[in-house]
Write a protein that holds these residues in place. Structure first.
Motif, PDB file in Angstrom:
ATOM      1  N   LYS A  11      85.746 -22.491 -21.538  1.00  0.00           N
ATOM      2  CA  LYS A  11      87.260 -22.888 -21.507  1.00  0.00           C
ATOM      3  C   LYS A  11      88.078 -21.914 -22.029  1.00  0.00           C
ATOM      4  N   GLY A  12      89.125 -21.773 -21.290  1.00  0.00           N
ATOM      5  CA  GLY A  12      90.074 -20.496 -21.541  1.00  0.00           C
ATOM      6  C   GLY A  12      89.692 -19.294 -21.062  1.00  0.00           C
ATOM      7  N   HIS A  13      88.696 -18.960 -20.230  1.00  0.00           N
ATOM      8  CA  HIS A  13      88.438 -17.813 -19.838  1.00  0.00           C
ATOM      9  C   HIS A  13      88.302 -17.922 -18.285  1.00  0.00           C
ATOM     10  N   ALA A  14      89.069 -18.792 -17.535  1.00  0.00           N
ATOM     11  CA  ALA A  14      89.069 -18.717 -16.045  1.00  0.00           C
ATOM     12  C   ALA A  14      89.998 -17.900 -15.802  1.00  0.00           C
ATOM     13  N   PRO A  15      89.846 -17.090 -14.803  1.00  0.00           N
ATOM     14  CA  PRO A  15      91.011 -16.135 -14.349  1.00  0.00           C
ATOM     15  C   PRO A  15      92.345 -17.001 -13.420  1.00  0.00           C
ATOM     16  N   THR A  16      91.610 -17.934 -12.790  1.00  0.00           N
ATOM     17  CA  THR A  16      92.777 -18.776 -12.134  1.00  0.00           C
ATOM     18  C   THR A  16      92.072 -20.220 -12.160  1.00  0.00           C
ATOM     19  N   ASN A  17      92.824 -21.121 -11.316  1.00  0.00           N
ATOM     20  CA  ASN A  17      92.185 -22.588 -11.076  1.00  0.00           C
ATOM     21  C   ASN A  17      91.694 -22.616  -9.737  1.00  0.00           C
ATOM     22  N   LEU A  18      91.294 -21.607  -9.017  1.00  0.00           N
ATOM     23  CA  LEU A  18      90.837 -21.716  -7.616  1.00  0.00           C
ATOM     24  C   LEU A  18      89.540 -21.772  -7.648  1.00  0.00           C
ATOM     25  N   ALA A  19      88.901 -22.906  -7.430  1.00  0.00           N
ATOM     26  CA  ALA A  19      87.369 -23.213  -7.443  1.00  0.00           C
ATOM     27  C   ALA A  19      86.746 -23.085  -5.855  1.00  0.00           C
ATOM     28  N   ILE A  20      85.511 -22.502  -6.082  1.00  0.00           N
ATOM     29  CA  ILE A  20      84.959 -22.312  -4.733  1.00  0.00           C
ATOM     30  C   ILE A  20      84.276 -23.711  -4.447  1.00  0.00           C
ATOM     31  N   ILE A  21      84.321 -24.140  -3.240  1.00  0.00           N
ATOM     32  CA  ILE A  21      83.870 -25.447  -2.974  1.00  0.00           C
ATOM     33  C   ILE A  21      82.399 -24.970  -2.128  1.00  0.00           C
ATOM     34  N   GLY A  22      81.885 -26.141  -1.559  1.00  0.00           N
ATOM     35  CA  GLY A  22      80.720 -26.022  -0.712  1.00  0.00           C
ATOM     36  C   GLY A  22      80.598 -25.598   0.703  1.00  0.00           C
ATOM     37  N   ARG A  23      81.559 -24.729   0.927  1.00  0.00           N
ATOM     38  CA  ARG A  23      81.763 -24.052   2.340  1.00  0.00           C
ATOM     39  C   ARG A  23      81.647 -22.683   2.293  1.00  0.00           C
ATOM     40  N   TYR A  24      80.913 -21.831   3.082  1.00  0.00           N
ATOM     41  CA  TYR A  24      80.917 -20.485   3.017  1.00  0.00           C
ATOM     42  C   TYR A  24      80.522 -19.816   4.514  1.00  0.00           C
ATOM     43  N   ILE A  25      81.215 -18.849   4.789  1.00  0.00           N
ATOM     44  CA  ILE A  25      80.538 -17.882   5.987  1.00  0.00           C
ATOM     45  C   ILE A  25      80.000 -16.736   5.168  1.00  0.00           C
ATOM     46  N   LEU A  26      78.761 -16.449   5.384  1.00  0.00           N
ATOM     47  CA  LEU A  26      78.253 -15.231   4.743  1.00  0.00           C
ATOM     48  C   LEU A  26      77.840 -14.152   5.678  1.00  0.00           C
ATOM     49  N   THR A  27      77.972 -12.870   5.497  1.00  0.00           N
ATOM     50  CA  THR A  27      77.403 -11.901   6.472  1.00  0.00           C
ATOM     51  C   THR A  27      76.049 -11.596   5.777  1.00  0.00           C
ATOM     52  N   PRO A  28      75.306 -11.216   6.635  1.00  0.00           N
ATOM     53  CA  PRO A  28      73.806 -11.062   6.132  1.00  0.00           C
ATOM     54  C   PRO A  28      73.414  -9.927   5.239  1.00  0.00           C
ATOM     55  N   ASP A  29      74.269  -9.061   4.760  1.00  0.00           N
ATOM     56  CA  ASP A  29      73.816  -8.261   3.769  1.00  0.00           C
ATOM     57  C   ASP A  29      73.908  -8.901   2.491  1.00  0.00           C
ATOM     58  N   ILE A  30      74.330 -10.217   2.511  1.00  0.00           N
ATOM     59  CA  ILE A  30      74.367 -10.712   1.121  1.00  0.00           C
ATOM     60  C   ILE A  30      72.742 -10.933   0.638  1.00  0.00           C
ATOM     61  N   PHE A  31      71.926 -10.989   1.633  1.00  0.00           N
ATOM     62  CA  PHE A  31      70.572 -11.330   1.407  1.00  0.00           C
ATOM     63  C   PHE A  31      70.154 -10.062   0.512  1.00  0.00           C
TER      64      PHE A  31
END
Ligand code: UTP
Length: 276
Positions: A193-213
């Motif tokens: 609490k009080g340490h969030a940089p913004t109120n923009l929350a990630i939700i359960g949808r992503y597109i990922l490039t394979p270097d993430i692995f």
């Protein structure tokens, strides 16, 4: 074109116990369709028809749902009840389904890494089926795909949430581009609490490039001792570029009771409206 979409569905769904004791959370029905079917329909709408599941123990019902149920289908064939199967039959015809198991629940990042064997070395979508999304003009995954096609990097969907809620999410911060996308330069998983940089929350949808692995393979467990996708994405954002996209539409967090009831009411009203 991105064809593959990964569905991490190995979690225990403890917030819905006892309902999820022997049944996957993703099979809970919102009106008359299981959550996971809404997710697969969204992927298919974005032309992602190679569906890959990271499953776990007690999740066999998901495999059965995306297969022919011979006896039942034979029984109702030619009757008025056959129409109830139209939507699932269409998906089964349109998509392919593959499965691998996450044998210990070490977090969403670990689940995604477990899916590497199914996804291979190309960009892919990720849908968390318990976030039920309704896009405004097009589905949320299709909106992310538009952003991916422009920038060719990992893209995450974000939503503004009340500050009192940010501690439940991965939260992003960054520079806003001319077209409204956010070039991420900071990310925090479930900020105190009080340490969030913004109120923009990630939700359960992503597109990922394979270097993430490779990043996921090498990062240490983060918050709650789990391998966090947020930590991997922050590293990817620092090495290259990761974009957050404020999607147009609605999201129901069906992983908790309030969101599940709100989602059910929404889809019930929609069904009634369509019938009238
Ligand atoms: P959640 O934390 O929302 O799901 O994870 P959960 O663990 O099933 O639910 P609760 O908190 O116990 O009620 C988000 C998504 O990531 C998947 C879950 O299945 C869910 O779709 N997940 C999470 C995995 O596949 N593996 C994991 O180790 C953790």
């Amino acid at each position: 074109m991105i064809k593959k979409c990964l569905f991490p569905v190995a979690g225990y769904g403890t917030r819905f116990l006892p309902a999820t004791k022997a049944m996957p959370k993703e099979m809970m029905p919102v009106v008359n369709k299981p959550l996971v079917q809404y997710g697969v329909e969204e992927a298919a709408e974005a032309s992602m028809t190679k569906i890959a599941f990271v499953t776990g123990r007690n999740k066999r019902a998901i495999e059965d749902h995306f297969d022919v149920t011979y006896e039942l289908e034979d029984q109702i064939s030619g009757t008025s009840k056959e129409r109830y199967l139209t939507s699932i039959r269409a998906l089964i015809d349109q998509c392919t389904f593959s499965y691998t198991r996450q044998t210990s629940m070490k977090g969403l990042g670990h689940a995604i890494l477990t899916g590497e064997v199914l996804v291979g070395n190309s960009p892919f979508g990720v849908i968390l089926a318990d976030d039920l999304c309704v896009g405004e003009d097009k589905s949320v995954m299709a909106q992310l795909l538009d952003v991916y096609e422009k920038y060719r990097c990992s893209v995450v969907a974000v939503e503004e949430v009340p500050l009192s809620e940010v501690h439940k999410y991965g939260v992003v911060a960054g520079d806003v581009g001319d077209d409204g996308v956010i070039f991420i330069n900071d990310m925090v998983e479930k900020p105190d609490k009080g340490h969030a940089p913004t109120n923009l929350a990630i939700i359960g949808r992503y597109i990922l490039t394979p270097d993430i692995f490779d990043i996921l393979r090498n990062i240490s467990p983060g918050k709650d001792g789990e391998v966090q996708i947020t930590d991997a994405l922050l590293q990817q954002a620092r090495q290259e570029k990761v974009i957050a996209c404020k999607f147009k539409g609605k999201r129901f967090d069906c992983g908790n009771v309030d969101g599940f009831v709100a989602g059910t009411n929404y889809f019930y009203q929609k069904m009634k409206h369509a019938e009238s």
